[in-house]
Write an enzyme that holds these catalytic residues in place. Structure first.
Site, PDB file in Angstrom:
ATOM      1  CG  ASP A 144      -7.158  -9.471   2.546  1.00 23.04           C
ATOM      2  OD1 ASP A 144      -6.411  -8.576   2.181  1.00 23.04           O
ATOM      3  OD2 ASP A 144      -7.114  -9.973   3.682  1.00 23.04           O
ATOM      4  CG  HIS A 197      -5.473  -5.581   4.111  1.00 24.76           C
ATOM      5  ND1 HIS A 197      -5.463  -6.943   4.301  1.00 24.76           N
ATOM      6  CD2 HIS A 197      -5.035  -5.047   5.270  1.00 24.76           C
ATOM      7  CE1 HIS A 197      -5.039  -7.213   5.523  1.00 24.76           C
ATOM      8  NE2 HIS A 197      -4.781  -6.073   6.137  1.00 24.76           N
TER       9      HIS A 197
HETATM   10 BR1  BUP Z   1       0.940   6.896   4.844  1.00 24.53          BR
HETATM   11  C1  BUP Z   1       1.180   6.622   3.032  1.00 24.53           C
HETATM   12  N1  BUP Z   1       1.446   7.477   0.846  1.00 24.53           N
HETATM   13  O1  BUP Z   1       1.201   8.918   2.556  1.00 24.53           O
HETATM   14  P1  BUP Z   1       1.913  -0.566   4.325  1.00 24.53           P
HETATM   15  C2  BUP Z   1       1.253   5.363   2.534  1.00 24.53           C
HETATM   16  N2  BUP Z   1       1.414   5.163   1.199  1.00 24.53           N
HETATM   17  O2  BUP Z   1       1.714   6.077  -0.876  1.00 24.53           O
HETATM   18  P2  BUP Z   1       0.092   0.288   6.487  1.00 24.53           P
HETATM   19  C3  BUP Z   1       1.542   6.225   0.339  1.00 24.53           C
HETATM   20  O3  BUP Z   1       0.368   3.047   1.335  1.00 24.53           O
HETATM   21  P3  BUP Z   1      -0.761  -2.329   7.137  1.00 24.53           P
HETATM   22  C4  BUP Z   1       1.271   7.752   2.163  1.00 24.53           C
HETATM   23  O4  BUP Z   1       3.550   3.308  -0.143  1.00 24.53           O
HETATM   24  C5  BUP Z   1       2.164   1.620   0.932  1.00 24.53           C
HETATM   25  O5  BUP Z   1       2.032   1.139  -0.366  1.00 24.53           O
HETATM   26  C6  BUP Z   1       2.653   3.053   0.898  1.00 24.53           C
HETATM   27  O6  BUP Z   1       0.933   0.061   3.248  1.00 24.53           O
HETATM   28  C7  BUP Z   1       1.387   3.781   0.664  1.00 24.53           C
HETATM   29  O7  BUP Z   1       1.486   0.024   5.708  1.00 24.53           O
HETATM   30  C8  BUP Z   1       0.776   1.710   1.542  1.00 24.53           C
HETATM   31  O8  BUP Z   1       3.287  -0.111   4.100  1.00 24.53           O
HETATM   32  C9  BUP Z   1       0.765   1.424   3.028  1.00 24.53           C
HETATM   33  O9  BUP Z   1       1.706  -2.037   4.270  1.00 24.53           O
HETATM   34  O10 BUP Z   1      -0.771  -0.968   6.303  1.00 24.53           O
HETATM   35  O11 BUP Z   1      -0.589   1.436   5.888  1.00 24.53           O
HETATM   36  O12 BUP Z   1       0.475   0.412   7.916  1.00 24.53           O
HETATM   37  O13 BUP Z   1      -1.017  -1.953   8.575  1.00 24.53           O
HETATM   38  O14 BUP Z   1      -1.869  -3.143   6.570  1.00 24.53           O
HETATM   39  O15 BUP Z   1       0.592  -2.918   6.922  1.00 24.53           O
END
Ligand code: BUP
Length: 459
Positions: A116, A18
């Site tokens: 959000d 988020h």
């Molecule tokens: Br882990 C990780 N580095 O090591 P998502 C994630 N990320 O840059 P999530 C890193 O965090 P939800 C790491 O690039 C993305 O922008 C990744 O968001 C970054 O998944 C973000 O992909 C993670 O939407 O959140 O964390 O499961 O459950 O809310 O979808």
């Protein structure tokens, strides 16, 4: 009198999934000369959230910061979940009205609040009292957004999620297979479900929904929702993605970089299941076998707990030393935060095994990297359908939700080979990347939508 750029307050809710799009949009708004106020709830749930907020503020000294206290309820106070992120959503909603005085005294006066989805019901009355519009920044796919928006209608019919039906029907969009619906939606009193339903009911109060997607990626769903076929009470859905990335690069573990630099183009599978997936140790072992069996090179970011502060296990406790010995030249396993956008931009990366968190999907789309979807929870199965339909990836549906059953190393290995050797998929994914670039480039559809919103908000 010439108009001056708007002053926008951004209010994310808990979790990196988020926070990330809010930081990215805040950075984009700031570079377009908007005055930006970034609002954060304290204490934050994960260490990654606090460090990203601090880094963002240090890089953007012109951005104003409002921190407000939330009083998290104890896990035991809600019998339906102990998920700290859901509990924080609930706590944030209870605390948001305290923001009114600081928002009312903002200088220059606020032009809009971008918040959000998880806090619409509590921030909408605040925005109304301030006499300014509230836009929602959606952190999921347009398709899952449709499901959330329609959830109150589905919950009003006890048969909507009946196991005798194979699909869930939402007007205007292709029906969703029942197994793609997040399991908590079948329980109306589950905190996740009730929070989404309450906020969905407040959606009509928003001026618009800014969505981190782009027209070419979800054309049918965007057309259906924007023509009022899903619900006729929704505000316009405004696709502005993929959002430009903004992330800290310093202070991160980049020990894998020299190895990655030495790999040939598109030869490495990047494996990550986002910030909130705690995979079982048995599944971690099978995944390690799958990676080894595939014969492909890999970079694997491994997490073992839902909240990073609890992640104390060391690599040597999770995987046998013989695995590291055998794969010394073939791969790297990293624990801790990495810069995913940098990894996806690296020419050596040729495929992405991922849970389909929406930010990850949009990052892969920007770079045209083919994905092997392995959804774990929440919106991720619906997102995986979108990924598959858009031509960005493949998905083995029978793998089920994470923690639902064990997927064998053999199956994982085969699917990785399929991902890496499917030339048609690689071509389609590249095309997705080109379309993403066109959408956000000058005169592109997403860029125009954002420009129009900002022009509307000029003071
Ligand atoms: Br882990 C990780 N580095 O090591 P998502 C994630 N990320 O840059 P999530 C890193 O965090 P939800 C790491 O690039 C993305 O922008 C990744 O968001 C970054 O998944 C973000 O992909 C993670 O939407 O959140 O964390 O499961 O459950 O809310 O979808």
């Amino acid at each position: 009198i010439t108009a001056s750029p708007p002053h926008i307050a951004l209010l994310p809710s808990a979790g990196m999934g988020h926070l990330t799009p809010f930081l990215r949009l805040a950075s984009m708004l700031s570079s377009r000369s908007c005055t930006v106020t970034f609002i954060t709830a304290s204490p934050s749930v994960s260490a990654a959230e606090s460090s990203h907020i601090s880094f963002f503020l240090s890089q953007h000294p012109q951005v104003k910061h409002i921190e407000f206290q939330v009083l998290p309820c104890k896990p035991s106070s809600n019998p339906t979940t102990d998920d700290p992120f859901f509990l924080q959503f609930e706590a944030t909603n209870r605390s948001v009205h305290h923001l009114y005085p600081s928002l009312a005294s903002a200088s220059p006066p606020l032009s809009a609040i971008f918040s959000d989805f998880a806090v619409v019901s509590s921030i909408a009355p605040v925005a109304a009292d301030l006499g300014i519009p509230n836009y929602i920044i959606s952190t999921t796919s347009c398709k899952f957004f449709c499901l959330m928006a329609y959830l109150p209608v589905l919950l009003s019919d006890p048969l909507s999620f009946s196991s005798s039906l194979s699909e869930v029907n939402i007007p205007g969009i292709i029906s969703l297979p029942l197994p793609s619906i997040p399991p908590p939606f079948k329980n109306p009193s589950h905190l996740f479900t009730s929070l989404i339903a309450t906020n969905a009911q407040a959606l009509s109060k928003a001026k618009g929904i800014l969505m981190n997607t782009f027209d070419d990626f979800e054309p049918e769903t965007l057309a259906a929702i924007n023509s009022g076929r899903v619900l006729d009470t929704l505000p316009p859905i405004l696709p502005i993605g993929p959002l430009e990335t903004f992330e800290p690069k310093n202070e991160l573990d980049q020990s894998y970089l020299p190895w990655l630099d030495s790999q040939s183009a598109e030869s490495v599978v990047y494996v990550s299941f986002g910030s909130r997936t705690a995979m079982s140790s048995a599944q971690i072992r099978e995944l390690s076998k799958g990676l080894e069996r595939s014969g492909y090179r890999f970079l694997w970011v491994l997490k073992t707990s839902k909240v990073d502060k609890d992640d104390k296990e060391e690599l040597k406790d999770l995987l046998e030393s013989s695995f590291f010995d055998r794969t010394k030249n073939k791969g790297r396993v990293v624990k801790g935060w990495v810069s995913q956008q940098d990894i996806l931009e690296h020419p050596a990366i040729g495929g992405f095994l991922n849970h389909c968190g929406w930010n990850s999907v949009m990052e892969a789309a920007r770079k045209g990297i083919p994905m092997l979807a392995w959804p774990q929870h929440g919106d991720q199965r619906v997102n995986a359908e979108v990924v598959e339909k858009a031509g960005l990836g493949i998905w083995e549906r029978k793998w089920g939700w994470g923690l639902e059953g064990l997927v064998s190393g053999e199956e994982i290995g085969k699917k990785i080979v399929e991902l890496m050797e499917d030339e048609k998929l690689r071509g389609l994914a590249r095309k997705v990347g080109e379309n993403a670039g066109k959408a956000t480039g000058i005169g592109g559809k997403s860029e125009k939508v954002l420009t129009e919103v900002l022009e509307y908000l000029e003071q």
